[in-house]
Design an enzyme around this catalytic site. Structure first.
Site, short mmCIF file in Angstrom:
data_model
loop_
_atom_site.label_atom_id
_atom_site.label_comp_id
_atom_site.label_asym_id
_atom_site.label_seq_id
_atom_site.Cartn_x
_atom_site.Cartn_y
_atom_site.Cartn_z
CE LYS A 26 -3.83 -0.24 2.09
NZ LYS A 26 -4.86 -0.44 3.12
NE ARG A 96 -6.99 3.82 4.48
CZ ARG A 96 -8.23 3.52 4.12
NH1 ARG A 96 -8.59 2.27 4.00
NH2 ARG A 96 -9.11 4.46 3.89
N GLY A 105 -8.39 -7.25 4.44
CA GLY A 105 -9.23 -7.38 5.62
C GLY A 105 -8.61 -8.12 6.79
CG MET A 107 -2.84 -7.32 9.36
SD MET A 107 -1.17 -6.88 8.89
CE MET A 107 -1.32 -6.67 7.12
NE ARG A 352 -5.96 -4.61 -2.69
CZ ARG A 352 -6.45 -4.77 -1.47
NH1 ARG A 352 -5.66 -4.70 -0.42
NH2 ARG A 352 -7.74 -5.00 -1.28
CG HIS A 468 -14.10 -10.02 4.24
ND1 HIS A 468 -14.52 -11.28 4.61
CD2 HIS A 468 -12.79 -9.96 4.54
CE1 HIS A 468 -13.49 -11.93 5.15
NE2 HIS A 468 -12.44 -11.14 5.12
NE ARG A 574 2.02 -43.44 -3.97
CZ ARG A 574 1.48 -42.45 -4.66
NH1 ARG A 574 0.58 -42.71 -5.62
NH2 ARG A 574 1.82 -41.20 -4.44
NE ARG A 630 6.58 -47.38 -3.75
CZ ARG A 630 5.98 -46.53 -2.93
NH1 ARG A 630 6.61 -45.44 -2.53
NH2 ARG A 630 4.74 -46.74 -2.52
CD GLU A 758 12.07 -44.79 0.01
OE1 GLU A 758 10.96 -44.32 0.30
OE2 GLU A 758 12.22 -45.81 -0.68
CB SER A 777 12.65 -41.66 -8.20
OG SER A 777 11.48 -40.89 -7.99
N GLY A 779 12.31 -39.94 -3.02
CA GLY A 779 11.03 -40.10 -2.31
C GLY A 779 10.98 -39.08 -1.18
CG ASP A 782 9.04 -42.81 3.37
OD1 ASP A 782 8.11 -42.33 4.04
OD2 ASP A 782 9.03 -43.99 2.95
CB CYS A 844 8.21 -39.93 -7.17
SG CYS A 844 9.04 -40.97 -5.97
CE1 TYR A 864 10.57 -38.57 -12.18
CE2 TYR A 864 12.60 -38.90 -13.42
CZ TYR A 864 11.69 -39.32 -12.46
OH TYR A 864 11.89 -40.51 -11.80
#
Length: 888
Positions: A26, A96, A105, A107, A352, A468, A574, A630, A758, A777, A779, A782, A844, A864
Site C-alpha cells: 500500500k 491503515r 481485511g 489486519m 494494487r 470481504h 505404487r 515401484r 528416501e 527418484s 522419495g 520419507d 516423486c 523431472y
C-alpha cells in the site's frame, strides 16, 4: 542512520513502487501514484522495519521514530492547512496496515482519527454539516474501540440498533445530526462502563494507540491463518500508513468505491466495481450496505436498481476512467483501486494488483500478451500455479436440473455442493472430519477466514461484488454468491428461509458461483474443459520449461487423467495399491501365510495375471512414455487383518485359518514399521515377490509392444535402499527375469533399474549406489520423515504451532525443507552424477506438485518431478516459472 518514516503527497514521494518490501504494497503504491501525478491525499508510511523491531524488542519502538513521526505530522499539517488536534481546523487521518503481500481485511484499519468533542464541533463548522461530523465521530469511536481498546463491535451495534428501533429507522442514512450526537454520547458511556476509563480524547494518544494496534494485528489469529494459507512469511511484517482523511460521507456529491480495471471473476476487459453515495470505504468492503455498480452497462447487465456512478456522478466517473487506464498501463496488470469522492472531487486511496480467479488470471494474462502490454513469458509468470487447482475440478452439468433456492451476485465462479453451516468454527470442525460444507452468513468478516477456507463454497445475504466475502473467496478459489437478498437467516436458529422454503443446518445445497445461484440438493457435475486461455498459457509454459513433469498413477483412470493434464510419463506407480483389490487380496494373504518359498511362489502365481493385466493397461495408455514402477514397498502386515474379529471374518470369507492369520499378524507386527521390514528388505528375505512383479512388467511390455508397435519404457524402481549391495543383489534377479521373459516371448524389452533415495544414508552414499542405479527418484515424503525425525501421521499435532511460532516457515511435508532435506538431495544429485554422468534424477513425493519445491529441484538440475494427476498442470506452470527470463 535508519530512516523509519517516508512521506508522500501530491507531486512528491520519498519512495516508489520499488520499495514494496520496506513500505509494504500500500505504501509503495501510494508513493508511486503521487509520482504519477494522481490525486492522492498526503500522508506518511512507517516502514516494515519498525514492525520487525516492534516484535524483536518487546513491542517497543526504535529510537528516533517518535521524532520522525512528529516531523512528518508537522509537514502534513502544513501541506493540508489543518492542525492535528486543532479544535477549530482539525486534521483527521486514517491509520491503515500495508504488508508487502496483499492481505485484504486481515489486519486493522482506523478512520477519522483525531476526533474528540472539540474537533467534532470544529469539523461540523468547517464542513457546514453537523450530521456528517458526528456520523464520522461515532464511526471513529466504534472502530477505535474495537481495534485498539479490544471492545466487541456488538456493544455499539446494539446501541445503534436500539435507537433505530425506537425511531422506526430502517437505514443509517435516516439518522439526523441530533441522533448521531446522542449515539456518540452513548458510545462514550459504554466505553467508560466497559473499561473504567474514558475514551481517549488526545489526538496524539489516539495516533500511537492506533499505530501499535496495527503492528499488533500482524500477529492476530486471522492474519496468522491467512499467512499460513498463502505462504506469506511472518518475518515480512507490515508497514503503517497514516494519511489525511478525505470524506465520502459529506452528502450526495460524495462517495466511496472499489473498482477493478478488468473483471476479477472472468477476466473480461471491462471497468468493473461498486460505489456508495454518502459513505465511507468500510461500508463497501464490510458488506453492511449493498453498493451500486460503477458503470451503466454493468448496472443494466445485473438489473440493479438505482443509478450507477457513471450516471450519478458523470464528471468524476470520467476522471476515474482516465486514472484506471493510466494505472493499468503503468503497472501492466489488472489493478484493484480504492477511491473517495469528497464534494465532487476524486481522491485515490489505493492501487494494487487485483485478486482474481484462476480463469480470470489466465484470460487477463493471455489478453495482455495479445495486446502487447506484456510478453508471453511474462504472461506465464503472472499465473499463480496453485490457482490452477480451481480449474481442474468439475462444474455444474449443463443437463442438470436446477431447483433454485435463491439468487444473488456471481461473486466468485465455480460450483460446489455441501451441507449448510452458519458458523465458521463449525465449518472448520466438520471439514476437518472430511465433510463438505457450505458456509452461509449474513456477511463475512475477517474473523471468518478459517471457516471460509474450510468451506467448499460461501453464500452471503448481504454485500456486493467487492465485499470481504467476494474478495477473499476469489483469492481462495471458492465459489461464492453474495448479496442473496431473498435469503433471510433466522438468528440463533440455524436456519434460513428463501422463496417460501426453509433450510436447516445440515441440509445439502449446491452453489453456482458463476451464475450467482444457490440450488437445492447435490446437483450433477461435469468434467472441466481445459481449452482456450488455459491451453494457450500451458502451451507457452511448455515451450519455456526444461523440467519434465510426470504423474503418480497406478490405475487406468489415473493414467488417463495424467495424459489429459499433460503428463510426460508416470514417475511413480505404487504396485501395493494393486494388491488390495478384492479379487487378489486372498492370494496376497496366502502368500504371506506361506512358510516355505514354494508356497509363496504358488500364491504369487495367482497374483501374476492380475499384476500383468494392470501393467498392460498402464502401458497401453502411456504408449512409449516412461513408466516408473515401484516394486512392493509397505510391510506385509498392512495386508492382514489386525483384530481377532477381523481375522474371523476374513477366515470365514476365504477359508483361511483364523488362528494362523492372527498369529502371522502378531509375528509381523512392528513397533516402528516405517523403519522396519519393508521395501527392498522384503525382496532380500522373500526374493520371489519381486521376481513375480518383474515378470508381470516384462510380459506386459512385450504384449503391448506386439499389440501397438510402440515399445513401452518401463523403469523398475527398488525402494528403501541404503547400500549398493542391496540394489546389486535385487538388480541381478530383475535382469535374470528379463532374460527369461525375452527367451519365452522372443522380444527384448528395454528397461532401466533404479532406486528411490528416501533415506539419509542413501543420499550420502549416492556415488556408490549410482554404480548400480540407472536413475534416482527422490522419495521426498520419507526423506523428510527420516531426515527431520517427523512422522507424517503424527506431526500434525504440533506442526501448526511450529509454523505459528516461526520455527518452520511452511509445513515440510507440503514444501521441501531446502536447507536440510534439500541439501541431501543436492549432495545425492552431485555424487550420483559424478559416479554415473547423465544419471536421470527426479522426485516423486507430494512435493512434486508444490511450486516452491518444483523451483528448488529445477535449480538443482533434476530431470523431472512427479505428482498427482490433478497437480500436473500446476507443476508444468511452476517448472516454466523456474526458468529465468528477460522482460521484453
Amino acid at each position: 542512520m535508519t530512516k523509519w518514516v517516508y512521506r508522500f503527497g501530491p507531486g512528491h514521494a520519498d519512495g516508489d513502487a520499488g520499495h514494496k518490501n520496506l513500505l509494504g504494497g500500500k505504501g509503495a503504491n501510494l508513493a508511486e501514484m503521487c509520482s504519477l501525478g494522481l490525486p492522492v491525499p498526503a500522508g506518511f508510511t512507517i516502514t516494515t522495519e519498525v514492525c520487525t523491531h516492534f516484535y524483536a524488542n518487546g513491542q517497543s519502538y526504535p529510537d528516533g521514530l517518535k521524532a520522525e513521526v512528529a516531523e512528518a505530522l508537522k509537514k502534513l499539517e502544513a501541506e493540508t492547512g489543518r492542525g492535528f488536534g486543532d479544535p477549530k481546523n482539525p486534521l483527521l487521518v486514517s491509520v491503515r496496515s500495508g504488508a508487502r503481500a496483499s492481505m485484504p481485511g486481515m489486519m486493522d484499519t482506523i478512520l477519522n482519527l483525531g476526533l474528540n468533542d472539540e474537533t467534532a464541533e470544529g469539523l461540523a463548522k468547517q464542513a457546514g454539516d453537523r450530521r456528517f461530523a458526528y456520523d464520522s465521530y461515532r464511526r471513529f469511536i466504534q472502530m477505535y474501540s474495537n481495534v485498539v481498546l479490544d471492545l466487541d463491535h456488538g456493544l455499539f451495534e446494539e446501541i445503534l440498533g436500539s435507537l433505530k428501533d425506537e425511531n422506526e429507522y430502517r437505514s443509517d442514512t435516516e439518522l439526523s445530526a441530533d441522533d448521531w450526537v446522542a449515539i456518540v454520547a452513548k458510545y462514550k458511556d459504554a466505553v467508560k462502563a466497559a473499561l473504567g476509563r474514558p475514551f481517549p480524547a488526545d489526538a496524539h494518544e489516539q495516533l500511537w494507540g492506533a499505530v501499535g494496534a496495527v503492528f499488533a494485528s500482524w500477529r492476530n489469529p486471522r492474519a496468522n491463518t491467512y499467512r499460513r494459507l498463502n505462504n506469506i512469511p511472518e518475518s515480512w511484517g507490515t508497514a503503517v500508513n497514516v494519511q489525511a482523511m478525505v470524506f465520502g460521507n459529506m452528502g450526495e456529491t460524495s462517495a466511496t468505491g472499489v473498482a477493478f480495471t478488468r473483471d476479477p471473476s472472468t477476466g473480461r476487459k471491462i471497468f468493473y466495481g461498486e460505489y456508495l453515495i454518502n459513505a465511507q470505504g468500510e461500508d463497501v468492503v464490510a458488506g453492511l450496505r449493498t453498493p451500486k455498480p460503477i458503470t451503466k452497462a454493468w448496472r443494466e447487465e445485473t438489473k440493479e436498481g438505482g443509478l450507477s456512478m457513471e450516471e450519478a456522478l458523470p464528471d468524476v466517473y470520467g476522471q476515474l476512467v482516465e486514472v484506471y487506464k493510466k494505472l493499468e498501463g503503468h503497472y501492466r496488470d489488472m489493478q484493484d483501486i480504492e477511491f473517495t469522492v469528497e464534494k465532487g472531487r476524486l481522491y485515490m486511496l489505493q492501487t494494487r494488483s487485483g485478486k482474481r480467479t484462476a480463469k480470470a488470471a489466465l484470460k487477463i494474462a493471455a489478453d495482455m500478451a495479445d495486446e502487447g502490454l506484456i510478453s508471453r513469458d511474462e504472461a506465464v509468470k503472472r499465473i499463480d500455479p496453485h490457482s490452477l487447482d480451481q480449474l481442474l475440478h468439475p462444474t455444474i452439468s449443463e443437463k442438470a436440473h436446477r431447483d433454485i433456492v435463491c439468487k444473488g451476485l456471481p461473486a466468485s465462479p465455480g460450483a460446489a455442493a455441501g451441507k449448510v453451516v452458519f458458523d465458521p468454527d463449525e465449518a472448520a470442525e466438520l471439514a476437518a472430519k472430511g465433510e463438505a460444507v457450505i458456509l452461509v452468513r449474513d456477511e463475512t468478516s475477517p474473523e471468518d477466514i478459517h471457516g471460509m477456507h474450510a468451506a467448499r463454497a460461501i453464500v452471503t445475504a448481504r454485500g456486493g461484488m467487492t465485499s470481504h466475502a467476494a474478495v477473499v473467496a476469489r483469492g481462495m478459489g471458492r465459489p461464492c454468491v453474495c448479496g442473496a437478498a431473498e435469503m433471510r437467516i433466522v438468528a440463533g436458529e440455524d436456519r434460513f428461509t428463501a422463496r417460501g422454503r426453509t433450510f436447516k443446518k445440515g441440509d445439502v445445497i449446491t452453489v453456482d458461483g458463476a451464475k450467482g445461484e444457490v440450488l437445492m440438493g447435490a446437483v450433477e457435475m461435469q468434467e472441466p474443459e481445459l481449452t482456450g486461455d488455459f491451453a494457450r498459457i500451458m502451451e507457452w509454459a511448455d515451450g519455456m520449461r526444461k523440467l519434465k513433469v510426470r504423474a503418480n498413477a497406478e490405475t487406468p483412470e489415473d493414467a488417463a487423467a495424467a495424459r489429459r493434464f499433460g503428463a510426460e510419463g508416470i514417475g511413480l506407480c505404487r504396485t501395493e495399491h494393486m494388491f488390495f483389490d478384492d479379487e487378489r487380496i486372498a492370494a496376497v494373504r496366502e502368500m504371506i501365510l506361506a512358510d516355505k518359498p514354494a508356497g509363496r511362489v504358488a500364491a504369487l502365481a495367482k497374483i501374476l495375471p492380475f499384476q500383468r493385466a494392470d501393467f498392460v493397461e498402464l502401458f497401453r495408455i502411456m504408449g512409449d512414455l516412461p513408466v516408473t514402477i515401484r516394486l512392493l514397498d509397505p510391510p506385509l502386515h498392512e495386508f492382514l487383518p489386525h483384530t481377532e474379529e477381523d481375522c474371523a471374518e476374513v477366515a470365514a470369507a476365504t477359508g483361511v485359518d483364523a488362528k494362523a492369520l492372527m498369529d502371522r499378524a502378531r509375528e509381523l507386527h512392528e513397533v516402528n514399521p516405517m523403519l522396519g521390514f519393508r521395501g527392498c528388505r522384503l525382496a532380500i528375505v522373500y526374493p520371489e515377490i519381486y521376481d513375480m512383479q518383474a515378470r508381470a512388467i516384462f510380459e506386459a511390455a512385450s504384449a503391448i509392444a506386439e499389440e501397438t508397435g510402440k515399445a513401452p519404457a518401463p523403469e523398475i524402481m527398488i525402494p528403501f535402499v541404503v547400500s549398493r549391495p542391496e540394489l546389486a543383489r535385487i538388480k541381478t534377479r530383475v535382469e535374470a527375469v528379463a532374460a527369461e521373459v525375452a527367451k519365452e516371448t522372443g522380444r527384448t524389452v528395454e528397461f532401466q533399474v533404479g532406486t528411490m533415495i528416501e533415506l539419509p544414508r542413501a543420499a550420502l552414499r549416492a556415488d556408490e549406489i549410482a554404480e548400480e542405479a540407472e536413475f534416482f527418484s527422490f522419495g521426498t515424503n520419507d526423506l523428510t520423515q527420516t531426515t527431520m525425525g517427523l512422522s507424517r501421521d503424527d506431526s500434525g499435532k504440533f506442526l501448526g504451532a511450529y509454523i505459528d511460532k516461526g520455527l518452520f516457515e511452511t509445513d515440510p511435508f507440503v514444501s521441501i525443507d531446502q536447507s536440510g532435506v534439500g541439501e541431501l538431495i543436492k549432495i545425492a544429485a552431485e555424487r550420483g552424477r559424478a559416479a554415473r554422468p547423465g544419471l536421470k534424477l527426479g522426485i516423486c513425493g507430494e512435493h512434486g506438485g508444490d511450486p516452491a519445491s518444483v523451483a528448488f529441484v529445477a535449480g538443482l538440475g533434476l530431470d523431472y518431478v512427479s505428482c498427482s494427476p490433478f497437480r500436473v498442470p500446476i507443476a508444468r506452470l511452476a517448472a516454466a516459472q523456474a526458468v529465468p527470463f528477460q522482460r521484453e
